[in-house]
Scaffold this active site. Structure first.
Site, PDB file in Angstrom:
ATOM      1  N   LYS A 182      71.377  13.317 -16.864  1.00  0.00           N
ATOM      2  CA  LYS A 182      72.879  13.759 -16.737  1.00  0.00           C
ATOM      3  C   LYS A 182      73.181  14.110 -16.848  1.00  0.00           C
ATOM      4  CE  LYS A 182      73.086   9.794 -18.989  1.00  0.00           C
ATOM      5  NZ  LYS A 182      74.037   8.151 -18.930  1.00  0.00           N
TER       6      LYS A 182
ATOM      7  N   SER B 239      74.961   8.569 -26.252  1.00  0.00           N
ATOM      8  CA  SER B 239      73.766   8.196 -26.919  1.00  0.00           C
ATOM      9  C   SER B 239      72.643   9.741 -26.760  1.00  0.00           C
ATOM     10  CB  SER B 239      73.381   7.465 -26.224  1.00  0.00           C
ATOM     11  OG  SER B 239      72.888   7.006 -25.201  1.00  0.00           O
TER      12      SER B 239
ATOM     13  N   GLU C  86      66.048  -2.618 -16.593  1.00  0.00           N
ATOM     14  CA  GLU C  86      66.455  -2.780 -17.940  1.00  0.00           C
ATOM     15  C   GLU C  86      65.224  -3.065 -19.003  1.00  0.00           C
ATOM     16  OE1 GLU C  86      71.311  -4.168 -18.356  1.00  0.00           O
ATOM     17  OE2 GLU C  86      69.866  -6.020 -17.409  1.00  0.00           O
TER      18      GLU C  86
ATOM     19  N   GLY D 227      67.903  -5.449 -23.282  1.00  0.00           N
ATOM     20  CA  GLY D 227      68.971  -5.204 -23.848  1.00  0.00           C
ATOM     21  C   GLY D 227      69.568  -5.916 -22.103  1.00  0.00           C
TER      22      GLY D 227
ATOM     23  N   ASP E 125      71.927  -6.944 -20.232  1.00  0.00           N
ATOM     24  CA  ASP E 125      72.992  -7.453 -19.538  1.00  0.00           C
ATOM     25  C   ASP E 125      73.871  -7.001 -18.490  1.00  0.00           C
ATOM     26  OD1 ASP E 125      72.810  -4.272 -21.094  1.00  0.00           O
ATOM     27  OD2 ASP E 125      74.973  -4.269 -19.885  1.00  0.00           O
TER      28      ASP E 125
ATOM     29  N   SER F 128      64.186   9.403 -15.818  1.00  0.00           N
ATOM     30  CA  SER F 128      66.091   9.963 -15.867  1.00  0.00           C
ATOM     31  C   SER F 128      65.793  10.906 -16.594  1.00  0.00           C
ATOM     32  CB  SER F 128      66.170   8.197 -16.109  1.00  0.00           C
ATOM     33  OG  SER F 128      66.210   7.674 -17.574  1.00  0.00           O
TER      34      SER F 128
END
Lengths: 319, 319
Positions: A54, A79, A205, A209, A211, A305
């Site tokens: 990030k 988050s 995913e 979750g 989506d 990640s």
């Protein structure tokens, strides 16, 4: 429709973060290769500054602030890792920062965000609308809101992870990338498909979750309730207005893994690769090594990640 | 009296292991530097093949076997990592191997040794004489015994860790090295003092097993009972006939750290550096960061010896 970012944006982002972000190592493991029946290249963003990819997107966004924006400051909702990425980038660039974070974020992430000098405002992730809270904050204080994924500068910054990986290891058959709001995978897909049009880019995913998987199949953004999964970095309810078109056009498939498989990945990382990864960081690794994707005989990029997990929580996963 | 090895031996060892051993990364941590008030360079042998520096010395020794020695095989006694180093080196070179290991070795080390194709013979570390067992084995089967530390080829191989570190980071004020039987520190001291005569080389032992500290002060090898410490790689009773003269001549001081300090180091490594280290691997890190040695304002090399710890045991340390 043209996509929010192109390869030039990622190259410019790479120049902005150069010497500030870590060029993270690409690790390999003979045991992992044996288990997967493939040649795996782990791009280890757990060794990125503040412990996750990030930082790339956050720094790329803040580095483009005008003098007025720098003075008024930045606010963000996250988050966890985006919060730290914004907080650290703001500190490095001398920009005030206020971060809206879930009450139940890992303590290590709350502490780290405050440690970078940012003001932290907490909310209940099962009740409050964090986006509305952050917007209110930005209006009241004139701060620029940088969302965690649905922003072209953020997406371009995250894409530098795939750019570095492909520069280092050359052609790959498949690239596996975890998927929450889609910032990382959209940046990585743009970079990877530009450098290697035949590469298969696959999102991973948490099964609770999925989506993005639903959205890709439906051809429109599907919103779900906040999923209960240990992959706190992928507890997003929907992908972005900017990330979804990239996912539709450049991501070949989306697969899911269970929390049990994430724990298995964390145990493998610690026991065999001597590396701490956070649950979300195990998404792509679990998919590569536990059969969610057919990678037999292939050269496979696996983006880890991040590594920001409370060590008391990590202890439970390893016990 | 001349020492068992010189700098040329280490350079030759470096050529033998090149392309076979990993050139392990040198990691840094802003948080660690802040805590130590120094600039720390961690040479991460937990990322060495088989998870510890021991591969270097083992491979350097086995690579020098004659055709007759290769055919008859190698035997070794070891608290764990040397066993794996010999087993893996033997496998790579096509040499049969038999390893005498303590019954209470971490399960991961026993399993890994067998996984490399070696025969494992266990003994009770508080009752049996492992050296006698191994000697008997070597006589019965004509196998060459490679001891874990008191052997010139082993010492020279281990010295390549310091050689690589100094090649990569340049001059250092202090080099901190864990100390069990003295194989690693003697090789590293020879390399470091040759490249940088002013460097301070400091050994770090578990407080419960400070035989080398006692020996250096007494000017002769002092033998102690097998120490009870979580640093299983430093549970040696005495330093070697070949390593002790090097320790006397080239090691500037020997300090100790407690098991609690080792756990603190393992927690820091996992939580902040996202890295799994074994208890013995925390000796030099604990000394640098928790005040056992004055390193304020210095450039300090810290050798992390390995990362082979049972993850269930690691979970207890992190809980």
């Amino acid at each position: 429709m043209s996509l929010a970012i192109n390869f030039d944006d990622i190259q410019l982002a790479a120049q902005r973060i150069k010497g500030v972000a870590n060029r993270t190592p690409v690790l390999t493991s003979r045991t992992a290769n044996g288990q997967a029946g493939a040649e795996l290249f782990f791009k280890c963003e757990n060794y990125q500054r503040m412990g996750a990819f990030k930082f790339r997107g956050a720094y790329n966004a803040l580095a483009q602030f005008t003098p007025e924006q720098r003075k008024a400051g930045v606010c963000a909702f996250s988050s966890g890792n985006h919060a730290q990425g914004i907080a650290l980038s703001a500190q490095l660039l001398g920009i005030p920062a206020a971060i809206v974070m879930p009450l139940d974020s890992p303590a290590i992430k709350l502490a780290a965000t405050r440690g970078y000098g940012a003001e932290v405002i907490t909310y209940d992730r099962y009740k409050d609308d964090r986006e509305a809270l952050a917007k209110q904050l930005s209006q009241e204080r004139g701060m620029t809101l940088i969302p965690p994924y649905d922003h072209a500068h953020v997406m371009a910054g995250q894409g530098t992870a795939a750019l570095e990986l492909l520069e280092e290891v050359g052609q790959l058959d498949t690239l596996l990338v975890c998927l929450g709001g889609g910032g990382l995978i959209s940046g990585c897909a743009v970079a990877a498909k530009h450098l290697n049009p035949k590469i298969r880019v696959i999102g991973v995913e948490p099964v609770a979750g999925n989506d993005a998987q639903q959205s890709k199949r439906a051809g429109k953004i599907i919103k779900i309730n906040t999923p209960k999964t240990i992959a706190d970095g992928a507890q997003t309810q929907f992908v972005g207005q900017l990330t979804f078109p990239v996912i539709q056009e450049l991501v070949d498939d989306i697969v899911t893994v269970s929390d049990a498989q994430l724990i298995e990945a964390m145990r493998f990382a610690a026991g065999r690769m001597k590396m701490v990864i956070e649950p979300t960081g195990g998404l792509a690794m679990a998919a590569a090594m536990q059969g969610a994707v057919d990678v037999k005989g292939q050269r496979v990029g696996v983006i880890i990640s991040g590594g920001n997990v409370d060590i008391a929580q990590l202890a439970k996963y390893l016990a």
